[in-house]
Design a protein around this motif. Structure first.
Motif, PDB file in Angstrom:
ATOM      1  N   GLN A 212      35.308  55.111  27.555  1.00 54.53           N
ATOM      2  CA  GLN A 212      34.926  56.386  28.076  1.00 54.53           C
ATOM      3  C   GLN A 212      33.650  56.068  29.173  1.00 54.53           C
ATOM      4  O   GLN A 212      33.370  57.059  29.971  1.00 54.53           O
ATOM      5  CB  GLN A 212      34.295  57.334  27.196  1.00 54.53           C
ATOM      6  N   ILE A 213      33.058  55.018  29.274  1.00 56.55           N
ATOM      7  CA  ILE A 213      32.078  54.592  30.365  1.00 56.55           C
ATOM      8  C   ILE A 213      32.652  54.031  31.723  1.00 56.55           C
ATOM      9  O   ILE A 213      33.030  52.870  31.519  1.00 56.55           O
ATOM     10  CB  ILE A 213      31.196  53.810  29.609  1.00 56.55           C
ATOM     11  N   ASP A 214      32.665  54.672  32.632  1.00 56.10           N
ATOM     12  CA  ASP A 214      33.475  54.476  33.934  1.00 56.10           C
ATOM     13  C   ASP A 214      32.486  53.916  34.905  1.00 56.10           C
ATOM     14  O   ASP A 214      32.614  54.277  35.852  1.00 56.10           O
ATOM     15  CB  ASP A 214      34.226  55.485  34.106  1.00 56.10           C
ATOM     16  N   ILE A 215      31.813  52.790  34.666  1.00 55.84           N
ATOM     17  CA  ILE A 215      31.050  52.180  35.549  1.00 55.84           C
ATOM     18  C   ILE A 215      31.511  50.757  35.846  1.00 55.84           C
ATOM     19  O   ILE A 215      31.781  49.959  34.832  1.00 55.84           O
ATOM     20  CB  ILE A 215      29.417  52.169  35.239  1.00 55.84           C
ATOM     21  N   PRO A 216      31.356  50.253  37.019  1.00 57.56           N
ATOM     22  CA  PRO A 216      31.862  48.962  37.465  1.00 57.56           C
ATOM     23  C   PRO A 216      31.026  47.872  37.397  1.00 57.56           C
ATOM     24  O   PRO A 216      30.593  47.261  38.049  1.00 57.56           O
ATOM     25  CB  PRO A 216      31.962  49.115  38.925  1.00 57.56           C
ATOM     26  N   VAL A 217      30.735  47.756  35.862  1.00 57.96           N
ATOM     27  CA  VAL A 217      29.790  46.440  35.497  1.00 57.96           C
ATOM     28  C   VAL A 217      30.490  45.761  34.046  1.00 57.96           C
ATOM     29  O   VAL A 217      31.192  46.382  33.211  1.00 57.96           O
ATOM     30  CB  VAL A 217      28.532  47.300  34.829  1.00 57.96           C
ATOM     31  N   HIS A 218      30.272  44.541  34.309  1.00 58.06           N
ATOM     32  CA  HIS A 218      30.804  43.696  33.141  1.00 58.06           C
ATOM     33  C   HIS A 218      29.473  43.378  32.376  1.00 58.06           C
ATOM     34  O   HIS A 218      28.997  42.294  32.510  1.00 58.06           O
ATOM     35  CB  HIS A 218      31.459  42.513  33.777  1.00 58.06           C
ATOM     36  N   GLU A 219      29.505  43.993  31.103  1.00 58.24           N
ATOM     37  CA  GLU A 219      28.274  43.970  30.504  1.00 58.24           C
ATOM     38  C   GLU A 219      28.085  42.469  29.659  1.00 58.24           C
ATOM     39  O   GLU A 219      27.000  42.352  29.185  1.00 58.24           O
ATOM     40  CB  GLU A 219      28.272  45.141  29.302  1.00 58.24           C
ATOM     41  N   THR A 220      29.233  41.846  29.589  1.00 55.04           N
ATOM     42  CA  THR A 220      28.995  40.347  28.841  1.00 55.04           C
ATOM     43  C   THR A 220      28.145  39.542  29.661  1.00 55.04           C
ATOM     44  O   THR A 220      27.366  38.575  29.247  1.00 55.04           O
ATOM     45  CB  THR A 220      30.544  39.922  28.773  1.00 55.04           C
ATOM     46  N   LEU A 221      28.267  39.706  31.137  1.00 57.74           N
ATOM     47  CA  LEU A 221      27.389  38.884  31.810  1.00 57.74           C
ATOM     48  C   LEU A 221      26.108  39.170  31.760  1.00 57.74           C
ATOM     49  O   LEU A 221      25.324  38.239  32.040  1.00 57.74           O
ATOM     50  CB  LEU A 221      27.849  39.039  33.371  1.00 57.74           C
ATOM     51  N   ILE A 222      25.546  40.397  31.675  1.00 55.61           N
ATOM     52  CA  ILE A 222      24.462  40.673  31.436  1.00 55.61           C
ATOM     53  C   ILE A 222      23.697  40.305  29.986  1.00 55.61           C
ATOM     54  O   ILE A 222      22.489  39.623  30.096  1.00 55.61           O
ATOM     55  CB  ILE A 222      24.021  42.363  31.177  1.00 55.61           C
ATOM     56  N   ILE A 223      24.589  40.469  28.973  1.00 57.77           N
ATOM     57  CA  ILE A 223      24.364  39.690  27.731  1.00 57.77           C
ATOM     58  C   ILE A 223      23.959  38.195  27.871  1.00 57.77           C
ATOM     59  O   ILE A 223      22.959  37.618  27.366  1.00 57.77           O
ATOM     60  CB  ILE A 223      25.035  39.955  26.576  1.00 57.77           C
ATOM     61  N   GLU A 224      24.794  37.339  28.350  1.00 58.10           N
ATOM     62  CA  GLU A 224      24.701  36.141  28.637  1.00 58.10           C
ATOM     63  C   GLU A 224      23.419  35.727  29.437  1.00 58.10           C
ATOM     64  O   GLU A 224      22.841  34.739  29.195  1.00 58.10           O
ATOM     65  CB  GLU A 224      26.034  35.592  29.535  1.00 58.10           C
ATOM     66  N   LEU A 225      23.174  36.515  30.337  1.00 56.20           N
ATOM     67  CA  LEU A 225      21.912  36.367  31.287  1.00 56.20           C
ATOM     68  C   LEU A 225      20.491  36.407  30.355  1.00 56.20           C
ATOM     69  O   LEU A 225      20.008  35.665  30.472  1.00 56.20           O
ATOM     70  CB  LEU A 225      21.720  37.233  32.474  1.00 56.20           C
ATOM     71  N   TYR A 226      20.608  37.443  29.507  1.00 59.19           N
ATOM     72  CA  TYR A 226      19.583  37.698  28.769  1.00 59.19           C
ATOM     73  C   TYR A 226      19.361  36.586  27.357  1.00 59.19           C
ATOM     74  O   TYR A 226      18.339  36.559  26.801  1.00 59.19           O
ATOM     75  CB  TYR A 226      19.260  39.041  28.276  1.00 59.19           C
ATOM     76  N   SER A 227      20.406  36.131  27.144  1.00 57.66           N
ATOM     77  CA  SER A 227      20.490  35.137  26.120  1.00 57.66           C
ATOM     78  C   SER A 227      20.192  33.640  26.338  1.00 57.66           C
ATOM     79  O   SER A 227      20.061  33.134  25.368  1.00 57.66           O
ATOM     80  CB  SER A 227      22.103  35.264  25.377  1.00 57.66           C
ATOM     81  N   LYS A 228      19.807  33.475  27.490  1.00 56.84           N
ATOM     82  CA  LYS A 228      19.735  32.060  28.011  1.00 56.84           C
ATOM     83  C   LYS A 228      18.348  31.553  27.478  1.00 56.84           C
ATOM     84  O   LYS A 228      17.368  32.640  27.359  1.00 56.84           O
ATOM     85  CB  LYS A 228      19.794  32.052  29.554  1.00 56.84           C
TER      86      LYS A 228
END
Length: 228
Positions: A212-228
């Motif tokens: 139901q969240i219609d924004i053009p964002v791939h949240e998995t990439l954000i998590i990968e960035l912060y998990s480094k």
């Protein structure tokens, strides 16, 4: 409270796509991201016709037209920046949202988007009580919003199921909100919200899920960035 005060359309050009930071204005031909496109791919032997041309959005700045291939880090960074700009939050606040999402049960990326969607300013925007999230933020800061009858002026306030968000009675008759409703009347209200435009209010029926969240964002990439 710190916030971005520079040219808004510059942010869309930097990400190479419309983020609809100005609401309905972004859907019109005057949108700078459309005016700022360059055309390439002219067919050989042609006289300059439109056939074969490809529109490319140029990034802002002196070297905006020079495009470089992004590294893995660069792709992840752009996704994070895109999410921050859509919801109008700065780095420290966004990082705090990530830490909260990481400590919650469930998928961290989905939790992050749910937290951002649950912000009061975003809910006001989703209900059609503001033309953009920036306008929704201003509406909240100006003490024009009540939740369950009580005044709330914190844009980051996290809503709960059953909350009733409403424009203050003293402001509900103003010409401004009549214009807002006319401008946003075509907008589809998400299933997790129930809107009553006639009375300038809405109810939180449920918390949103990822579909139901219609924004053009791939949240998995954000998590990968912060998990480094």
């Amino acid at each position: 409270m710190a916030r971005y005060t520079g040219p808004v359309c510059r942010l869309c050009r930097r990400e190479g796509e419309k983020l609809f930071l100005k609401g309905e204005k972004c859907a019109k031909k005057v949108c700078p991201i459309v005016k700022g496109t360059s055309v390439s791919g002219r067919p050989k032997g042609g006289s300059g016709g439109a056939r074969g041309r490809v529109a490319v959005v140029s990034a802002p700045g002196q070297h905006g037209n020079s495009r470089k291939k992004l590294s893995e880090y660069g792709v992840q960074l752009r996704e994070k920046q895109k999410a921050k700009r859509i919801y109008g939050v700065l780095e420290t606040q966004f990082r705090n949202y990530f830490e909260i999402a990481d400590n919650m049960t469930g998928v961290t990326g989905e939790n992050l988007l749910k937290l951002l969607e649950s912000r009061l300013d975003n809910v006001v925007f989703r209900l059609g009580l503001a033309r953009s999230r920036a306008e929704a933020r201003q509406t909240v800061l100006h003490n024009l919003i009540t939740i369950n009858g009580k005044k709330v002026n914190i844009p980051s306030y996290r809503i709960s199921v059953g909350d009733v968000i409403q424009i203050k009675e003293k402001a509900s008759d103003s010409a401004k909100f009549k214009e807002v409703i006319e401008a946003t009347g075509y907008r589809i209200v998400p299933e997790w919200l129930s809107a009553d435009h006639e009375n300038l209010k809405g109810t939180v029926v449920a918390l949103p899920n990822r579909e139901q969240i219609d924004i053009p964002v791939h949240e998995t990439l954000i998590i990968e960035l912060y998990s480094k």
